[in-house]
Design an enzyme around this catalytic site. Structure first.
Site, PDB file in Angstrom:
ATOM      1  N   ASP A  20       0.821  -1.104  -0.170  1.00  0.00           N
ATOM      2  CA  ASP A  20      -0.046  -0.057   0.058  1.00  0.00           C
ATOM      3  C   ASP A  20       0.767   1.139   0.046  1.00  0.00           C
ATOM      4  OD1 ASP A  20      -1.703   2.157   0.425  1.00  0.00           O
ATOM      5  OD2 ASP A  20      -2.972   1.264   2.025  1.00  0.00           O
ATOM      6  N   HIS A 135      -4.613  12.640  13.856  1.00  0.00           N
ATOM      7  CA  HIS A 135      -5.822  12.282  13.013  1.00  0.00           C
ATOM      8  C   HIS A 135      -7.063  11.498  13.428  1.00  0.00           C
ATOM      9  CE1 HIS A 135      -3.754  14.435  10.008  1.00  0.00           C
ATOM     10  NE2 HIS A 135      -2.897  13.409   9.518  1.00  0.00           N
ATOM     11  N   HIS A 174      -0.077  18.075   8.153  1.00  0.00           N
ATOM     12  CA  HIS A 174      -1.355  17.502   7.912  1.00  0.00           C
ATOM     13  C   HIS A 174      -2.238  18.305   9.099  1.00  0.00           C
ATOM     14  CE1 HIS A 174       1.149  14.420   6.124  1.00  0.00           C
ATOM     15  NE2 HIS A 174       0.248  14.488   5.118  1.00  0.00           N
ATOM     16  N   ASP A 265       7.105  16.113   9.020  1.00  0.00           N
ATOM     17  CA  ASP A 265       6.447  16.164   7.382  1.00  0.00           C
ATOM     18  C   ASP A 265       6.455  17.670   7.110  1.00  0.00           C
ATOM     19  OD1 ASP A 265       4.169  16.363   9.438  1.00  0.00           O
ATOM     20  OD2 ASP A 265       3.361  14.502   8.275  1.00  0.00           O
ATOM     21  N   TYR A 305       8.286  11.790   7.617  1.00  0.00           N
ATOM     22  CA  TYR A 305       8.689  10.665   6.720  1.00  0.00           C
ATOM     23  C   TYR A 305      10.028  10.572   5.797  1.00  0.00           C
ATOM     24  CZ  TYR A 305       3.894  10.522   8.183  1.00  0.00           C
ATOM     25  OH  TYR A 305       2.830  10.618   9.084  1.00  0.00           O
TER      26      TYR A 305
HETATM   27  N1  Q9C Z   1      -3.613   9.788  -1.167  1.00  0.00           N
HETATM   28  C1  Q9C Z   1       0.489  11.732   9.715  1.00  0.00           C
HETATM   29  O1  Q9C Z   1       1.368  12.477   9.061  1.00  0.00           O
HETATM   30  N2  Q9C Z   1      -1.922  10.470   3.115  1.00  0.00           N
HETATM   31  N3  Q9C Z   1      -0.228  11.238   8.980  1.00  0.00           N
HETATM   32  C2  Q9C Z   1      -3.038  10.231   2.153  1.00  0.00           C
HETATM   33  C3  Q9C Z   1      -3.849  10.232  -0.095  1.00  0.00           C
HETATM   34  C4  Q9C Z   1      -2.219  10.210   4.612  1.00  0.00           C
HETATM   35  C5  Q9C Z   1      -0.324  11.581   7.597  1.00  0.00           C
HETATM   36  C6  Q9C Z   1      -2.576  10.531   0.881  1.00  0.00           C
HETATM   37  C7  Q9C Z   1      -1.427  10.828   5.120  1.00  0.00           C
HETATM   38  C8  Q9C Z   1      -1.419  10.543   6.818  1.00  0.00           C
HETATM   39  C9  Q9C Z   1       0.364  11.718  10.904  1.00  0.00           C
HETATM   40 ZN    ZN Z   2       1.548  14.622   8.956  1.00  0.00          ZN
END
Ligand code: Q9C
Ligand code: ZN
Length: 577
Positions: A20, A135, A174, A265, A305
């Site tokens: 994934d 989140h 985010h 991030d 990341y």
């Molecule tokens: N195509 C945190 O940084 N990405 N969570 C979704 C959609 C999800 C990030 C991309 C990123 C979650 C804690």
């Molecule tokens: Zn994040």
């Protein structure tokens, strides 16, 4: 008293068991990379190490529903196919048989950190955790997050330690919508989040992330969203956001505890954030927060990341927590236009709820903030001297950043002069650029002024307007212009009108000597300071020499620059002309 580092190596056991691309970023190496770098740099050894323990189910219940906690508990016994099927019911989530254990350790680590800080065992600290939390919601996992570590810790701090005001700073890139939803009607939690938004084109694509979402009911004004509408935000944008949004509100709120949803991030090279802030920036952001709540700052890892950027940034934050000097921020400290627009829109949305935003051009009020820290009676505050030192450090951190940060993009030319004829008596420094040129519509601007229609007046006016236009569009920082004596009054009038026609909203005009105020200008904000002295040397206004008139406008940009580099035009008649 020192800095706590709370961790348990079991938190590296949860990992993605299937393919994934969306979830593979959130990997065990995130924690191992951070820890390795903390060790190599000798920072880990300087922290008070606490071994994380699982949080109780009662603690999870502070935020999550019993049904949801039961469901996550149940994932321990599922096979890979079942885990994948369940994960698919949530947005950007994966479960592993050890997820429940890790997520309980993550909450437990966060609570231990808060307890250690609030009981005075340590000054501040960092919880290194996986999975992240911001989140996750009452009954939902989301965006790699299972339990909401920071939201649970805030509830815990209120309930177990009796705190009344907690600031949550979410600098992850985010939007921590999970935290926002838990506290949207709660005035005891000030939640600040900046996030990549791009007008809702970026995940999680929520209208709730925009600047005009400010909380509900009693909690209005206690949710603060700063959406970034472009990628590439850097040190200047982040520092400007702190100085012009977060810190004024935070000083006014006067928290008893600061929780950082510390996602990295938002740092350079991160594939999710696509931003430009360097690791050093996080040392500065941390230092800026240390002036609040008597330095009681608890940082809790969220995202991040890019392993190298992530671990460098964490080291910078830990250095700041330990009180080490902060490496200077490099590069031009000029926020981009999009960042200024975002900052301005949060300030506008929040202004009804915060005094510190109601003063025009307000910058963070240091004196009141540090004062209220000392003044407010609290059993939790550390010893006076220590606090004063901490406050002094933060104040100096703040003012050095204020000095560096320039909200006006610096002009290519600092100062330019329009002088005809070049008066031999006037000796100007060599770095002043002599401008020669004229504006096309000079003649049109002379219309109401008979004195300007003569040829010998037209050329100087054209030059002044040419210079003024360069100042107004930012090519030139400030300017000096000479005008023949009989036309000075009319020229001033034209200059004011032209500035206003360019969209200047605030104009500061100082006239010395016998100059009339243009008759039909709007009256708002007009203040006349009477002076019997015609000679500037006797007006008592320092730095103003006789017979010179200055206009300062600070309004074309959305914010007044704290280092006060408002565009400025000085006009005057030359001796003998
Ligand atoms: N195509 C945190 O940084 N990405 N969570 C979704 C959609 C999800 C990030 C991309 C990123 C979650 C804690
Ligand atoms: Zn994040």
């Amino acid at each position: 008293m020192g800095t706590a580092l709370v961790y348990h190596e079991d938190m590296t056991t949860a990992r993605l068991l299937w393919d994934d691309p969306e979830c593979e970023l959130e990997c065990p190496e995130r924690l191992t990379a951070i820890l390795e770098r903390l060790q190599q740099s000798g920072l880990q050894q300087r922290c008070q190490r606490l071994v994380a323990q699982e949080a109780s189910e009662a603690a999870l219940g502070l935020v999550h529903s019993p049904e949801y906690v039961g469901l996550v508990r149940g994932t321990q016994a599922l096979d890979t196919g079942e885990l994948q099927a369940l994960s698919g019911q949530y947005d950007a989530v994966y479960f592993h048989p050890s997820t429940f254990h890790c997520a309980r350790l993550a909450v437990g680590a966060t609570l231990q950190l808060v307890d250690a800080v609030l009981t005075g065992t340590v000054h501040n600290g960092l919880a290194l955790v996986r999975p992240p939390g911001h989140h996750s919601q009452r009954a939902a996992a989301n965006g790699f997050c299972v339990f909401n570590n920071v939201a649970i810790a805030a509830k815990h701090a209120k309930q177990k330690h009796g705190l009344c005001r907690i600031l949550i700073v979410d600098w992850d890139i985010h939007h921590g919508q999970g935290i926002q939803y838990v506290f949207e009607d709660d005035p005891s939690i000030l939640y600040f989040s900046w996030h990549r938004y791009e007008h809702a084109q970026f995940w999680p694509h929520l209208r709730d992330s925009d600047a005009d979402v400010v909380g509900q009911g009693q909690g209005r004004g206690f949710t603060v969203n700063l959406p970034w509408n472009q990628v590439g935000m850097g040190n200047a944008d982040y520092v400007a956001a702190f100085l012009h949004v977060l810190l004024p509100l935070a000083f006014e709120f006067d928290p008893e505890l600061v929780l950082i949803s510390a996602g990295f991030d938002s740092a350079i090279r991160d594939p999710e954030g696509q931003m430009q802030a360097t690791p050093e920036c996080f040392a500065h952001l941390t230092r800026l927060l240390q002036v609040l709540a008597g330095g009681r700052v608890c940082a809790v890892l969220e995202g991040g990341y890019h392993l190298e950027s992530l671990s460098q940034s964490v080291c910078m934050m830990v250095q700041a927590l330990l009180g080490d000097p902060t490496p200077p921020l490099s590069g031009p400290m000029v926020p981009c236009q999009s960042a200024l627009e975002s900052i301005q829109s949060v300030r506008a949305a929040q202004a009804p709820y915060w005094k510190s935003l109601q003063l025009q051009g307000a910058t963070p009020r240091l004196s009141s903030g540090t004062h209220s820290l000392e003044g407010r009676p609290s059993t939790l505050l550390p010893a006076g001297l220590e606090l004063k030192t901490a406050a002094a450090h933060a104040v100096s951190a703040l003012s050095s950043l204020l000095d560096q940060l320039c909200l006006h993009p610096r002009s290519a030319v600092h100062t330019a002069a329009a002088l005809t004829p070049l008066d031999a008596a006037l000796v100007l420094p060599p770095d002043i650029l002599h401008l020669e040129g004229s504006t096309q519509e000079t003649q049109a601007w002379t219309r109401p002024h008979e004195s300007l229609t003569q040829d010998q007046a037209l050329t100087p006016l054209g030059q002044v307007l040419y210079l003024l236009d360069k100042i107004l569009d930012g090519q030139v920082g400030s300017g000096i212009a000479a005008t023949p004596a009989p036309t000075l009054n009319a020229t001033l009038d034209v200059v004011i009108r032209r500035s206003l026609s360019h969209g200047t909203q605030r104009l500061f005009c100082v006239t010395m000597g016998q100059l009339d105020r243009p008759p039909d200008l709007a009256n708002d904000g007009y203040v006349q300071i009477q002076s019997s002295a015609v000679d500037g040397h006797r007006t008592g206004i320092p730095g103003v020499a006789g017979g010179v008139c200055g206009c300062t406008s600070g309004a074309r940009r959305p914010l007044l620059c704290p280092c006060s580099r408002s565009p400025c035009l000085c006009m005057g008649q030359l001796a003998g002309s």
